[in-house]
Design a protein around this motif. Structure first.
Motif, PDB file in Angstrom:
ATOM      1  N   VAL A  91      52.430  70.202  51.835  1.00  0.00           N
ATOM      2  CA  VAL A  91      51.622  69.433  50.876  1.00  0.00           C
ATOM      3  C   VAL A  91      51.362  68.034  51.410  1.00  0.00           C
ATOM      4  O   VAL A  91      50.237  67.516  51.343  1.00  0.00           O
ATOM      5  CB  VAL A  91      52.322  69.368  49.506  1.00  0.00           C
ATOM      6  CG1 VAL A  91      51.624  68.349  48.593  1.00  0.00           C
ATOM      7  CG2 VAL A  91      52.326  70.736  48.842  1.00  0.00           C
ATOM      8  N   ARG A  92      52.393  67.414  51.977  1.00  0.00           N
ATOM      9  CA  ARG A  92      52.226  66.060  52.503  1.00  0.00           C
ATOM     10  C   ARG A  92      51.236  66.039  53.670  1.00  0.00           C
ATOM     11  O   ARG A  92      50.413  65.120  53.782  1.00  0.00           O
ATOM     12  CB  ARG A  92      53.584  65.514  52.971  1.00  0.00           C
ATOM     13  CG  ARG A  92      54.617  65.395  51.872  1.00  0.00           C
ATOM     14  CD  ARG A  92      54.265  64.366  50.837  1.00  0.00           C
ATOM     15  NE  ARG A  92      54.299  63.022  51.367  1.00  0.00           N
ATOM     16  CZ  ARG A  92      54.054  61.934  50.643  1.00  0.00           C
ATOM     17  NH1 ARG A  92      53.728  62.060  49.367  1.00  0.00           N
ATOM     18  NH2 ARG A  92      54.105  60.739  51.192  1.00  0.00           N
TER      19      ARG A  92
ATOM     20  N   CYS B  36      38.723  65.712  47.359  1.00  0.00           N
ATOM     21  CA  CYS B  36      39.509  65.903  46.140  1.00  0.00           C
ATOM     22  C   CYS B  36      39.061  64.859  45.115  1.00  0.00           C
ATOM     23  O   CYS B  36      39.331  63.664  45.271  1.00  0.00           O
ATOM     24  CB  CYS B  36      41.006  65.761  46.420  1.00  0.00           C
ATOM     25  SG  CYS B  36      42.051  65.986  44.969  1.00  0.00           S
TER      26      CYS B  36
ATOM     27  N   VAL C 139      51.207  64.219  44.368  1.00  0.00           N
ATOM     28  CA  VAL C 139      50.530  63.332  45.327  1.00  0.00           C
ATOM     29  C   VAL C 139      49.635  62.359  44.565  1.00  0.00           C
ATOM     30  O   VAL C 139      49.614  61.152  44.840  1.00  0.00           O
ATOM     31  CB  VAL C 139      49.707  64.158  46.334  1.00  0.00           C
ATOM     32  CG1 VAL C 139      48.891  63.229  47.237  1.00  0.00           C
ATOM     33  CG2 VAL C 139      50.614  65.042  47.171  1.00  0.00           C
TER      34      VAL C 139
ATOM     35  N   SER D 184      47.634  66.908  52.261  1.00  0.00           N
ATOM     36  CA  SER D 184      47.116  65.826  51.408  1.00  0.00           C
ATOM     37  C   SER D 184      46.678  64.619  52.239  1.00  0.00           C
ATOM     38  O   SER D 184      45.774  63.883  51.841  1.00  0.00           O
ATOM     39  CB  SER D 184      48.175  65.415  50.382  1.00  0.00           C
ATOM     40  OG  SER D 184      49.304  64.843  51.007  1.00  0.00           O
TER      41      SER D 184
ATOM     42  N   THR E  22      50.172  58.360  44.464  1.00  0.00           N
ATOM     43  CA  THR E  22      49.095  57.608  45.093  1.00  0.00           C
ATOM     44  C   THR E  22      48.415  56.650  44.124  1.00  0.00           C
ATOM     45  O   THR E  22      48.050  55.522  44.496  1.00  0.00           O
ATOM     46  CB  THR E  22      48.037  58.569  45.680  1.00  0.00           C
ATOM     47  OG1 THR E  22      48.666  59.438  46.623  1.00  0.00           O
ATOM     48  CG2 THR E  22      46.915  57.806  46.368  1.00  0.00           C
TER      49      THR E  22
ATOM     50  N   LEU F 131      48.784  69.430  43.954  1.00  0.00           N
ATOM     51  CA  LEU F 131      48.566  68.038  44.351  1.00  0.00           C
ATOM     52  C   LEU F 131      48.914  67.037  43.252  1.00  0.00           C
ATOM     53  O   LEU F 131      48.683  65.835  43.417  1.00  0.00           O
ATOM     54  CB  LEU F 131      47.102  67.826  44.765  1.00  0.00           C
ATOM     55  CG  LEU F 131      46.635  68.545  46.024  1.00  0.00           C
ATOM     56  CD1 LEU F 131      45.148  68.313  46.231  1.00  0.00           C
ATOM     57  CD2 LEU F 131      47.423  68.077  47.242  1.00  0.00           C
TER      58      LEU F 131
ATOM     59  N   TYR G 222      39.890  61.401  48.938  1.00  0.00           N
ATOM     60  CA  TYR G 222      40.050  61.280  47.490  1.00  0.00           C
ATOM     61  C   TYR G 222      38.934  60.433  46.875  1.00  0.00           C
ATOM     62  O   TYR G 222      38.501  59.414  47.435  1.00  0.00           O
ATOM     63  CB  TYR G 222      41.406  60.650  47.158  1.00  0.00           C
ATOM     64  CG  TYR G 222      42.577  61.570  47.425  1.00  0.00           C
ATOM     65  CD1 TYR G 222      42.999  62.486  46.469  1.00  0.00           C
ATOM     66  CD2 TYR G 222      43.255  61.522  48.644  1.00  0.00           C
ATOM     67  CE1 TYR G 222      44.068  63.339  46.718  1.00  0.00           C
ATOM     68  CE2 TYR G 222      44.323  62.361  48.898  1.00  0.00           C
ATOM     69  CZ  TYR G 222      44.725  63.265  47.936  1.00  0.00           C
ATOM     70  OH  TYR G 222      45.775  64.105  48.188  1.00  0.00           O
TER      71      TYR G 222
ATOM     72  N   LEU H  15      42.968  64.845  53.111  1.00  0.00           N
ATOM     73  CA  LEU H  15      41.977  64.932  52.044  1.00  0.00           C
ATOM     74  C   LEU H  15      41.258  63.607  51.842  1.00  0.00           C
ATOM     75  O   LEU H  15      41.808  62.530  52.081  1.00  0.00           O
ATOM     76  CB  LEU H  15      42.646  65.355  50.731  1.00  0.00           C
ATOM     77  CG  LEU H  15      43.390  66.698  50.753  1.00  0.00           C
ATOM     78  CD1 LEU H  15      43.977  67.000  49.381  1.00  0.00           C
ATOM     79  CD2 LEU H  15      42.479  67.828  51.205  1.00  0.00           C
TER      80      LEU H  15
END
Length: 244
Positions: A46-47, A208, A86, A50, A90, A83, A55, A53
Protein backbone atom coordinates in the motif's frame (compact mmCIF):
# COMPACT_ATOMS: atom_id res chain seq x y z
CA UNK A 1 -15.66 -45.97 36.47
CA UNK A 2 -16.77 -46.62 32.87
CA UNK A 3 -14.74 -45.14 30.06
CA UNK A 4 -17.71 -43.03 28.91
CA UNK A 5 -18.27 -41.44 32.33
CA UNK A 6 -16.96 -37.86 32.61
CA UNK A 7 -14.17 -37.29 35.08
CA UNK A 8 -14.41 -34.44 37.61
CA UNK A 9 -11.82 -32.46 35.61
CA UNK A 10 -13.85 -32.90 32.41
CA UNK A 11 -16.99 -31.74 34.18
CA UNK A 12 -15.12 -28.71 35.50
CA UNK A 13 -13.93 -27.78 32.03
CA UNK A 14 -17.44 -28.18 30.63
CA UNK A 15 -18.83 -26.06 33.41
CA UNK A 16 -16.30 -23.31 32.75
CA UNK A 17 -17.15 -23.39 29.04
CA UNK A 18 -20.87 -23.14 29.78
CA UNK A 19 -20.17 -20.21 32.07
CA UNK A 20 -18.20 -18.37 29.40
CA UNK A 21 -20.96 -18.94 26.86
CA UNK A 22 -23.69 -17.78 29.20
CA UNK A 23 -21.76 -14.64 30.19
CA UNK A 24 -22.39 -13.09 26.75
CA UNK A 25 -18.76 -11.99 26.38
CA UNK A 26 -17.42 -12.64 22.89
CA UNK A 27 -13.64 -12.95 22.62
CA UNK A 28 -12.39 -11.79 19.20
CA UNK A 29 -10.13 -14.05 17.16
CA UNK A 30 -6.47 -13.15 17.60
CA UNK A 31 -4.38 -12.82 14.42
CA UNK A 32 -2.30 -15.87 13.49
CA UNK A 33 1.42 -15.44 12.82
CA UNK A 34 0.90 -15.74 9.05
CA UNK A 35 -1.80 -13.04 9.20
CA UNK A 36 0.64 -10.70 10.91
CA UNK A 37 3.27 -11.50 8.27
CA UNK A 38 0.73 -10.93 5.49
CA UNK A 39 -0.31 -7.66 7.11
CA UNK A 40 3.23 -6.30 6.83
CA UNK A 41 3.33 -7.33 3.16
CA UNK A 42 0.03 -5.53 2.49
CA UNK A 43 1.22 -2.48 4.44
CA UNK A 44 4.40 -2.21 2.37
CA UNK A 45 2.51 -2.71 -0.91
CA UNK A 46 0.00 0.00 0.00
CA UNK A 47 2.80 2.40 0.88
CA UNK A 48 4.65 1.70 -2.37
CA UNK A 49 1.57 1.96 -4.61
CA UNK A 50 0.23 5.05 -2.83
CA UNK A 51 3.55 6.84 -3.41
CA UNK A 52 2.96 6.58 -7.18
CA UNK A 53 -0.60 7.98 -7.12
CA UNK A 54 -1.58 11.51 -8.15
CA UNK A 55 -3.96 12.87 -5.52
CA UNK A 56 -6.66 15.47 -6.04
CA UNK A 57 -8.49 16.79 -2.98
CA UNK A 58 -12.04 18.08 -2.66
CA UNK A 59 -12.95 19.03 0.91
CA UNK A 60 -16.59 20.10 1.34
CA UNK A 61 -16.60 19.49 5.09
CA UNK A 62 -15.54 22.92 6.31
CA UNK A 63 -14.13 21.04 9.30
CA UNK A 64 -10.47 21.86 8.77
CA UNK A 65 -10.67 25.52 7.76
CA UNK A 66 -10.60 27.18 11.18
CA UNK A 67 -7.40 26.00 12.82
CA UNK A 68 -6.56 22.47 14.00
CA UNK A 69 -9.66 20.28 14.07
CA UNK A 70 -10.82 18.16 16.99
CA UNK A 71 -11.67 14.44 16.99
CA UNK A 72 -14.32 13.06 14.66
CA UNK A 73 -15.75 9.79 13.35
CA UNK A 74 -14.47 9.14 9.83
CA UNK A 75 -16.84 7.10 7.72
CA UNK A 76 -15.82 5.29 4.51
CA UNK A 77 -17.39 2.50 2.48
CA UNK A 78 -15.94 -0.98 3.02
CA UNK A 79 -14.60 -1.24 -0.54
CA UNK A 80 -12.49 1.90 -0.05
CA UNK A 81 -10.42 0.54 2.83
CA UNK A 82 -7.26 0.09 0.74
CA UNK A 83 -6.25 3.77 0.79
CA UNK A 84 -8.33 5.17 3.65
CA UNK A 85 -5.42 5.33 6.11
CA UNK A 86 -3.11 6.86 3.53
CA UNK A 87 -5.75 9.57 3.03
CA UNK A 88 -6.08 10.00 6.79
CA UNK A 89 -2.36 10.48 7.41
CA UNK A 90 -1.80 12.57 4.29
CA UNK A 91 -4.65 15.02 4.81
CA UNK A 92 -6.46 14.74 8.15
CA UNK A 93 -3.53 14.22 10.52
CA UNK A 94 -1.87 17.38 9.22
CA UNK A 95 -4.96 19.39 10.16
CA UNK A 96 -6.03 18.10 13.57
CA UNK A 97 -4.69 17.79 17.10
CA UNK A 98 -5.79 14.28 18.04
CA UNK A 99 -3.32 11.74 19.48
CA UNK A 100 -4.31 9.02 17.01
CA UNK A 101 -7.12 6.86 15.68
CA UNK A 102 -9.13 3.83 16.81
CA UNK A 103 -11.12 1.83 14.25
CA UNK A 104 -13.79 -0.84 14.50
CA UNK A 105 -12.81 -4.19 12.97
CA UNK A 106 -14.78 -7.42 12.80
CA UNK A 107 -14.22 -9.92 15.63
CA UNK A 108 -13.99 -12.75 13.07
CA UNK A 109 -10.86 -14.56 11.86
CA UNK A 110 -10.73 -12.33 8.76
CA UNK A 111 -10.99 -9.33 11.07
CA UNK A 112 -7.79 -10.48 12.75
CA UNK A 113 -5.92 -9.93 9.49
CA UNK A 114 -7.36 -6.44 9.05
CA UNK A 115 -6.58 -5.63 12.70
CA UNK A 116 -2.94 -6.51 12.04
CA UNK A 117 -2.85 -4.14 9.05
CA UNK A 118 -4.28 -1.33 11.17
CA UNK A 119 -1.59 -1.91 13.77
CA UNK A 120 1.07 -1.58 11.06
CA UNK A 121 -0.36 1.88 10.34
CA UNK A 122 -0.34 2.79 14.03
CA UNK A 123 -4.13 2.56 14.42
CA UNK A 124 -5.75 0.97 17.46
CA UNK A 125 -8.16 -1.80 16.34
CA UNK A 126 -11.37 -2.31 18.31
CA UNK A 127 -12.91 -5.68 17.53
CA UNK A 128 -16.66 -5.90 16.94
CA UNK A 129 -19.50 -5.58 14.41
CA UNK A 130 -23.29 -5.43 14.22
CA UNK A 131 -23.48 -9.23 14.54
CA UNK A 132 -20.68 -9.97 17.02
CA UNK A 133 -19.42 -8.03 20.04
CA UNK A 134 -21.14 -4.83 18.92
CA UNK A 135 -22.10 -3.36 22.33
CA UNK A 136 -18.67 -4.15 23.80
CA UNK A 137 -16.92 -2.50 20.83
CA UNK A 138 -19.15 0.56 21.22
CA UNK A 139 -18.05 0.94 24.85
CA UNK A 140 -14.37 0.56 23.89
CA UNK A 141 -14.64 3.09 21.06
CA UNK A 142 -16.30 5.56 23.40
CA UNK A 143 -13.32 5.10 25.74
CA UNK A 144 -10.90 6.03 22.94
CA UNK A 145 -13.08 9.03 22.05
CA UNK A 146 -12.87 10.24 25.66
CA UNK A 147 -9.08 10.18 25.29
CA UNK A 148 -9.34 12.50 22.28
CA UNK A 149 -8.81 9.91 19.53
CA UNK A 150 -10.37 10.01 16.07
CA UNK A 151 -12.62 7.05 15.30
CA UNK A 152 -13.20 5.18 12.05
CA UNK A 153 -15.95 2.85 10.90
CA UNK A 154 -17.23 1.31 7.66
CA UNK A 155 -21.01 1.86 7.75
CA UNK A 156 -21.78 -0.99 5.33
CA UNK A 157 -19.32 -3.51 6.80
CA UNK A 158 -18.42 -6.17 7.45
CA UNK A 159 -21.09 -8.03 5.45
CA UNK A 160 -23.11 -5.41 3.59
CA UNK A 161 -25.31 -4.70 1.76
CA UNK A 162 -22.92 -2.56 -0.21
CA UNK A 163 -23.48 1.20 0.05
CA UNK A 164 -26.15 0.88 2.75
CA UNK A 165 -25.33 2.70 6.00
CA UNK A 166 -26.15 0.66 9.09
CA UNK A 167 -27.21 1.92 12.51
CA UNK A 168 -23.86 1.32 14.23
CA UNK A 169 -22.18 4.54 13.14
CA UNK A 170 -25.18 6.61 14.28
CA UNK A 171 -25.17 4.94 17.70
CA UNK A 172 -21.45 5.66 18.02
CA UNK A 173 -21.94 9.33 17.12
CA UNK A 174 -24.86 9.65 19.53
CA UNK A 175 -22.89 8.17 22.41
CA UNK A 176 -19.63 10.06 21.80
CA UNK A 177 -21.09 13.35 20.60
CA UNK A 178 -18.54 13.42 17.75
CA UNK A 179 -19.46 14.53 14.21
CA UNK A 180 -19.48 11.94 11.44
CA UNK A 181 -17.30 12.98 8.50
CA UNK A 182 -18.01 10.98 5.30
CA UNK A 183 -15.04 10.40 3.01
CA UNK A 184 -14.45 8.54 -0.23
CA UNK A 185 -12.24 8.49 -3.30
CA UNK A 186 -12.31 7.64 -7.00
CA UNK A 187 -9.52 5.69 -8.68
CA UNK A 188 -8.83 6.14 -12.37
CA UNK A 189 -7.09 2.74 -12.59
CA UNK A 190 -8.12 -0.06 -10.30
CA UNK A 191 -9.05 -3.71 -9.99
CA UNK A 192 -12.37 -4.62 -8.38
CA UNK A 193 -12.62 -7.91 -6.51
CA UNK A 194 -15.58 -10.23 -6.93
CA UNK A 195 -16.52 -9.85 -3.27
CA UNK A 196 -19.84 -8.58 -1.89
CA UNK A 197 -18.45 -5.03 -1.69
CA UNK A 198 -16.54 -5.07 -5.00
CA UNK A 199 -13.36 -4.16 -3.09
CA UNK A 200 -11.22 -1.65 -4.99
CA UNK A 201 -7.51 -2.32 -5.42
CA UNK A 202 -5.51 0.70 -6.66
CA UNK A 203 -3.09 0.29 -9.55
CA UNK A 204 0.20 2.20 -9.65
CA UNK A 205 0.33 5.70 -11.20
CA UNK A 206 -3.44 6.13 -11.05
CA UNK A 207 -5.26 9.38 -10.30
CA UNK A 208 -6.93 9.29 -6.88
CA UNK A 209 -9.67 11.89 -6.39
CA UNK A 210 -10.40 12.21 -2.67
CA UNK A 211 -13.71 13.71 -1.54
CA UNK A 212 -14.67 14.70 2.01
CA UNK A 213 -18.32 15.49 2.69
CA UNK A 214 -20.06 17.74 5.18
CA UNK A 215 -20.21 16.46 8.78
CA UNK A 216 -23.36 14.79 10.06
CA UNK A 217 -24.15 15.33 13.73
CA UNK A 218 -26.44 13.04 15.75
CA UNK A 219 -28.03 14.79 18.76
CA UNK A 220 -27.96 12.73 21.96
CA UNK A 221 -31.73 13.17 22.33
CA UNK A 222 -32.52 12.25 18.69
CA UNK A 223 -35.67 10.17 18.26
CA UNK A 224 -35.88 7.02 16.13
CA UNK A 225 -37.44 9.02 13.31
CA UNK A 226 -34.70 11.66 13.47
CA UNK A 227 -32.02 8.99 13.53
CA UNK A 228 -33.47 7.37 10.41
CA UNK A 229 -33.55 10.72 8.61
CA UNK A 230 -29.91 11.35 9.53
CA UNK A 231 -28.96 7.79 8.51
CA UNK A 232 -30.45 8.40 5.08
CA UNK A 233 -28.63 11.74 4.88
CA UNK A 234 -25.29 10.09 5.68
CA UNK A 235 -25.91 7.30 3.19
CA UNK A 236 -26.89 9.76 0.45
CA UNK A 237 -23.80 11.89 1.08
CA UNK A 238 -21.49 8.87 0.91
CA UNK A 239 -23.14 7.72 -2.31
CA UNK A 240 -22.80 11.19 -3.85
CA UNK A 241 -19.05 11.40 -3.14
CA UNK A 242 -18.40 7.78 -4.20
CA UNK A 243 -18.00 7.41 -7.96
CA UNK A 244 -17.25 3.91 -9.21
Amino acid sequence: MAASDPTPKTEARRGATRKRRSSGVVVPHKPYWYQRLGAWVVFLLVRVVSATLRYRWTDRSGYFGHGPAGPAIYCVWHNRLALCLVVYYTYVRRRNQTPGMAAMVSASKDGGFLASILECFGVQPVRGSSSRRGPQALVELNGWAERGYDLAITPDGPRGPRYVAQEGVLALAQVTGLPIIPASYYLGWKVQAKSWDRFQIPLPFSVCEVMIGKPVRIPREASDEERETLRQQLEQTLREISRD
